[in-house]
Design a protein around this motif. Structure first.
Motif, PDB file in Angstrom:
ATOM      1  N   GLY A  88      16.844  -4.183  48.472  1.00 14.80           N
ATOM      2  CA  GLY A  88      16.741  -3.684  47.098  1.00 14.80           C
ATOM      3  C   GLY A  88      17.736  -2.569  46.819  1.00 14.80           C
ATOM      4  N   ASP A 122      20.427  -2.126  45.106  1.00  9.66           N
ATOM      5  CA  ASP A 122      20.964  -1.799  43.771  1.00  9.66           C
ATOM      6  C   ASP A 122      19.997  -0.954  42.951  1.00  9.66           C
ATOM      7  N   ARG A 123      18.736  -0.935  43.381  1.00  3.77           N
ATOM      8  CA  ARG A 123      17.735  -0.177  42.605  1.00  3.77           C
ATOM      9  C   ARG A 123      17.219   1.035  43.376  1.00  3.77           C
ATOM     10  N   ASP A 143      16.334   4.578  44.502  1.00  2.00           N
ATOM     11  CA  ASP A 143      16.289   5.930  43.934  1.00  2.00           C
ATOM     12  C   ASP A 143      16.387   6.954  45.074  1.00  2.00           C
TER      13      ASP A 143
END
Ligand code: FAD
Length: 274
Positions: A196, A198-199, A201
């Motif tokens: 994951g 690209d997302r 945080d």
């Protein structure tokens, strides 16, 4: 071995990327652990990934028989200077980290071209023992070294799991873990994968960086993937797994002695907990 020589091959075009930040964490962790580190930052070096005639200082006039020419030039010391410099680093290294974002289910072209040009015949493949047998899969020119893939992928973990649409991550990375590390004689460590990506945080980054540090702490001691050596007797003379080994089973996991990917069991646990 406490302190290792670690060669970190990095393939991302932007230093400020997620991968750039993970690379900084990784190099920092290795130095804190007392390891000696050298880096090949392929984009920053302007690495040329294209294998062609110009790889050879003494260019053949006729047909280019790539493997044979690589071996001759490797032994003569007449491969191009950029290739020889990377081979020197490789020979120095006890462990090699291949670090990249997954692009089209493999490493970026710049890293694929590092493999093509640096793992030349005579070093990476086509190395023979005293009896003339080719040393490969569990033995070879890079025997004794450890190899670790560090990669980030856009997809979520479950979709790279046992029944995930992308195929199992261990199968996707098999060309590096089995056909590159293990083929050349290296011990292939389980890959370190950030899903994951690209997302991600700040909390996700902290978790990914922590996980990487933990894996690097275990670099000298971690159990490699238990691939079956070619010389183990598990394969027949046609290099096919003997019928009594993993009977009836096919697929890439049959080449592991533990009956299946560790990641399968880990991923299953993740899936069951959802
Ligand atoms: P970046 O774009 O630099 O960052 C990703 C995210 O991390 C951003 O949201 C950023 O804000 C955040 N982040 C958090 N902390 C930090 C920090 N400290 N520093 C920097 N950024 C941070 N995926 C697949 O699963 N399979 C494929 O086959 C595949 N093929 C691809 C092919 C191409 C050509 C491309 C461009 C992408 C492909 N992807 C694929 C997705 C790809 O794997 C991801 O885009 C990549 O892993 C993200 O890494 P990055 O370093 O480029 O991330």
């Amino acid at each position: 071995m406490d302190h290792m020589n670690v060669l970190w091959i990095f393939a991302h075009p932007d230093q400020r990327s997620l991968n750039g930040a993970l690379r900084d964490e990784g190099l920092c962790a290795l130095r804190e652990l007392g390891h000696h580190v050298r880096e090949s930052d392929l984009y920053a070096m302007g690495w040329n990934p294209v294998l062609d005639r110009s790889d050879f200082e003494q260019q053949p006039s006729g047909r280019l028989l790539v493997g044979a020419e690589q071996e001759r030039a490797y032994l003569d010391g007449t491969l191009r200077a950029d290739i020889r410099a990377e081979q020197d680093k490789l020979e120095w290294a006890d462990a090699v980290v291949l670090h990249f974002p997954l692009w089209w289910f493999g490493p970026p072209a710049i890293l694929k071209g590092w493999l093509d040009r640096v793992l030349a015949q005579g070093l990476g493949f086509g190395v023979k023992d005293a009896d003339g047998r080719t040393r490969r899969y569990g033995d070879g020119g890079l025997a004794g070294k450890r190899g670790l893939v560090v990669t980030t992928v856009g997809a979520r973990e479950s979709s790279f799991g046992p029944r995930g649409i992308h195929g199992h991550i261990d199968d996707v990375l098999f060309p590096l873990s089995h056909a590159t590390f293990f083929y050349t004689g290296m011990d292939a460590l389980p890959p370190y994968v950030v899903y994951g990506a690209d997302r991600l945080d700040a909390a996700g980054f902290a978790e990914a960086a922590h996980g990487l540090r933990e894996r690097l702490r275990a670099l000298p001691t971690e159990e490699p993937i238990p691939f079956r050596p070619e010389a183990s007797g598990d394969y027949d003379e046609d290099l096919v797994l003997r019928p009594d080994i993993a009977p009836g089973r096919t697929g890439l996991a049959v080449h592991r002695r533990d009956g299946g990917p560790t990641a399968d069991r880990l991923s299953r646990r993740v899936l069951e907990s959802r």
